[in-house]
Design a protein around this motif. Sequence first.
Motif, short mmCIF file in Angstrom:
data_model
loop_
_atom_site.label_atom_id
_atom_site.label_comp_id
_atom_site.label_asym_id
_atom_site.label_seq_id
_atom_site.Cartn_x
_atom_site.Cartn_y
_atom_site.Cartn_z
N GLY A 246 0.77 -1.23 0.00
CA GLY A 246 0.00 0.00 0.00
C GLY A 246 0.80 1.28 0.00
N HIS A 247 2.12 1.18 -0.25
CA HIS A 247 2.98 2.37 -0.25
C HIS A 247 3.34 2.74 -1.69
CE1 HIS A 247 3.40 1.98 4.11
NE2 HIS A 247 3.71 0.71 3.94
N MET A 248 2.32 3.13 -2.46
CA MET A 248 2.56 3.39 -3.87
C MET A 248 3.45 4.61 -4.10
SD MET A 248 1.56 1.14 -5.95
CE MET A 248 1.91 2.08 -7.42
N SER A 249 3.35 5.62 -3.22
CA SER A 249 4.21 6.80 -3.40
C SER A 249 5.67 6.44 -3.23
CB SER A 249 3.81 7.90 -2.41
OG SER A 249 3.94 7.45 -1.07
N GLU A 250 5.97 5.58 -2.21
CA GLU A 250 7.36 5.13 -2.02
C GLU A 250 7.81 4.27 -3.20
OE1 GLU A 250 5.04 5.04 0.20
OE2 GLU A 250 5.76 5.73 2.16
N ALA A 251 6.88 3.43 -3.71
CA ALA A 251 7.21 2.59 -4.86
C ALA A 251 7.56 3.44 -6.07
CB ALA A 251 6.03 1.66 -5.18
N LYS A 252 6.75 4.47 -6.29
CA LYS A 252 6.99 5.35 -7.43
C LYS A 252 8.30 6.12 -7.25
CE LYS A 252 4.29 8.30 -10.51
NZ LYS A 252 2.99 8.96 -10.73
N GLY A 253 8.57 6.57 -6.01
CA GLY A 253 9.81 7.28 -5.75
C GLY A 253 11.02 6.41 -5.98
N LEU A 254 10.93 5.13 -5.55
CA LEU A 254 12.05 4.20 -5.74
C LEU A 254 12.26 3.92 -7.22
CD1 LEU A 254 14.07 2.61 -4.03
CD2 LEU A 254 12.49 0.67 -4.10
N PHE A 255 11.15 3.81 -7.96
CA PHE A 255 11.23 3.60 -9.41
C PHE A 255 12.05 4.70 -10.07
CE2 PHE A 255 9.38 4.81 -13.55
CZ PHE A 255 9.67 3.68 -14.29
N HIS A 256 11.79 5.93 -9.68
CA HIS A 256 12.51 7.06 -10.28
C HIS A 256 13.95 7.17 -9.77
CE1 HIS A 256 9.16 8.59 -12.55
NE2 HIS A 256 8.38 8.60 -11.47
N SER A 257 14.30 6.35 -8.75
CA SER A 257 15.67 6.34 -8.25
C SER A 257 16.54 5.29 -8.94
CB SER A 257 15.68 6.08 -6.73
OG SER A 257 14.97 7.08 -6.04
N VAL A 258 15.90 4.43 -9.74
CA VAL A 258 16.66 3.38 -10.43
C VAL A 258 17.72 4.05 -11.32
CG1 VAL A 258 16.54 1.46 -12.06
CG2 VAL A 258 14.69 1.82 -10.42
N PRO A 259 19.00 3.63 -11.17
CA PRO A 259 20.07 4.31 -11.91
C PRO A 259 19.87 4.31 -13.42
CG PRO A 259 20.96 2.80 -10.27
CD PRO A 259 19.50 2.56 -10.31
N GLU A 260 19.37 3.20 -13.94
CA GLU A 260 19.19 3.10 -15.39
C GLU A 260 17.87 2.42 -15.67
OE1 GLU A 260 21.46 1.40 -19.38
OE2 GLU A 260 22.38 1.20 -17.41
N LEU A 261 16.90 3.20 -16.10
CA LEU A 261 15.59 2.66 -16.40
C LEU A 261 15.63 1.93 -17.74
CD1 LEU A 261 13.27 5.62 -15.35
CD2 LEU A 261 13.50 3.42 -14.19
N THR A 262 15.33 0.64 -17.70
CA THR A 262 15.32 -0.17 -18.92
C THR A 262 13.87 -0.49 -19.29
OG1 THR A 262 15.38 -2.25 -17.70
CG2 THR A 262 17.51 -1.22 -18.24
N ILE A 263 13.70 -1.05 -20.45
CA ILE A 263 12.36 -1.47 -20.87
C ILE A 263 11.79 -2.46 -19.86
CG2 ILE A 263 11.11 -2.84 -22.59
CD1 ILE A 263 12.63 -1.51 -24.76
N VAL A 264 12.65 -3.31 -19.31
CA VAL A 264 12.21 -4.30 -18.31
C VAL A 264 11.64 -3.59 -17.08
CG1 VAL A 264 12.97 -6.15 -16.79
CG2 VAL A 264 13.85 -6.03 -19.13
#
Length: 693
Positions: A246-264
Amino acid sequence: MGVAPVSQEELYGIEQQLRWAGNTGDLAHGRRIHRVILGTGLRYNRFVSNLLIQMYGKCRSIKDATEVFRSIARPDFYSYNIMITTFALNGHLDDANALFLSMPTKDLISWNTGLALYGKLGRPHDAKRMLFFMPQHSVASWTSVLHAYARIGHLDEARRMFDRIPEVNTVAANVMLSAYSQAGSYKQALSLFQSIDQRDVISWSGILMAYTQAGSLRGAKRIFDLMPKRDSAGWNIMVTAYAQNGHMSEAKGLFHSVPELTIVTWTAMIALYSECGNPREASFMFDLMPSRNIISWNAILAAHAQDENFTLVKSTFDSMPERDAVSWTTLIQAYGINAKVFLAENTYRKMPLWDLVSGTALLAVYAENKDPDNARMLFDELPERNLLTWNKMVTAVAASTEPKAISDKMPAYDMATWNTMIEGYGGSGNLADAEALFQSVRNVSDSVMWTTMLQAYAACGDVERAEGTFNDMAARDGVTWIVMLAAYGTNARLAEAVRTFEAMPKRNALAWNTIMSAFITHGLVDRAAEIFAAMPEPNLASWAALFGAFAHEGNTNFVIEFYREMNLAGEKPDENVFLSILAAFSHAGMIDESLKHFEFLADHGLAAIKEHYCCIVDVLSRAGQLKEAEKLIETMPFIPDQSALGALLCACKTQSDIERGSRAARLAIDLEPESSCAPLVGIVNIYSENPLS
């Protein structure tokens, strides 16, 4: 005609292009490279042919892969191994097994491929027998057998195989660790992780998964922070853990912290929003993607299917630049969810190439729509079957006396088999057999089996024993809570349903829809509307349920206003929503509004179904426009049913239209001679009220 020579640099370039096409699933690009190869001397190069087989296998084109394999004059061990793997990865397990058995000689890789194949077939005992028959072994051989046991939940046997490995390496330890993690065996996973001398990124991801499966978000975060190196799997596990708790804001924040966003990573986020019941965010992420591949398209297609938004499923499928077996299979499944069995069949027949997965999907459609006869015909037609296929066949006949007869013929079983049989027994009211099977095979840690038994009690109206099972469960997931919620809601226990809903640790769209349906079932439509207004993310099923409730009450004003709200919210109505709208207008005798909204179907890219036509026949008949009603019955692209003919016949009685009433009665009798009583009574009433006629 001569062929062009190829330099080493060109060969390397072709190799990289083929590998790229396979890894990205770009079948069109792979075929273009293949055409280039055919114009060079490489067309007879065994190494290049093996690469082509591998590429076509990853792109799910079994036909192309098989043609390349057959063109090899003298296939080597690698040719056989890669073709066997290609069959297995695409669900053609019987073909893979036949090719393995036909090999003139086998090397260690071939034997290990065979072991892995038996694991995929759900036949760990055969894998174990092969292991002891093999002339030589490697750690990979032992690991394949322990993995075969682990994948069907036999952790004790998997651990015994693990303990017998002469020299355990990190790969074998990771397989055992993953088995513990996926089964929720947190303590065993932690103990094994601590014993691994050379941990790699997979080891760390395995223990991270163990913490998330145990629901320990804090512990997972601690492990994540300690990881010496993070791969995309680690990031995805952590993002998923936040979202599922239920922590979607944290999930979204962590997603944007990924060093290199890939298609995967992007695709994983789309799938995550879909699983959390947030299709709009899934679509938003898809639209933001800088580039997409077939897997990304399939992810958003699956998101729309999970949201049961068939209009978007079909439009997305039609917009795809290319489609693979997964795309076609998702469309089949979407048709099944919407009970469009004919369209599911038609889609299956139109597929460029059938595979075991698509065949099993259609089998599931028959099972879900209670069509055991067609399920049996399809099952008998399939050239091969795997454990999932057998399980779907058991599901298809679950309501009959056949499930035991089918299961007795199965080459292997897994927990899904037992769950299917319990569900079948419960659905047919046979609680005694359901309980007996549950007690004989129950697994304390298998929440699915417990939930299935709970559902069986609920289906039979035994809320007390459902409640007892719910309270005895060691762990409950979201599905368990929803099943208990639905059990209360459908069995006139509204107060308990509300308490259960309020106690849920997290709620998705299905949970909200279930409690809303409970209020609708009890006739509390205004309270259901309040639930709808409080929903964080209503989906199409939410809108359709409330439309249906107010249409049933004849609250036309609300239906009109609600339709406007739906358009303002950007939600596209489906056939069921329009059916509720037309039914409301029909009951209110609003002919102009009915005809206008009937035409709106085409504006939304929807084809009118028989029920839509019947609503228009009803409203025309109520308005005394009998000629137009009769004409619509004659021209509609469906065989009229008793509701449409009954509406016309009733109106003919009111209008004293004997001639037209006689035609309607004769047509009704011709279509359903075994149900001719009602039309005959109708026409007798017309004549009795007009004796001079």
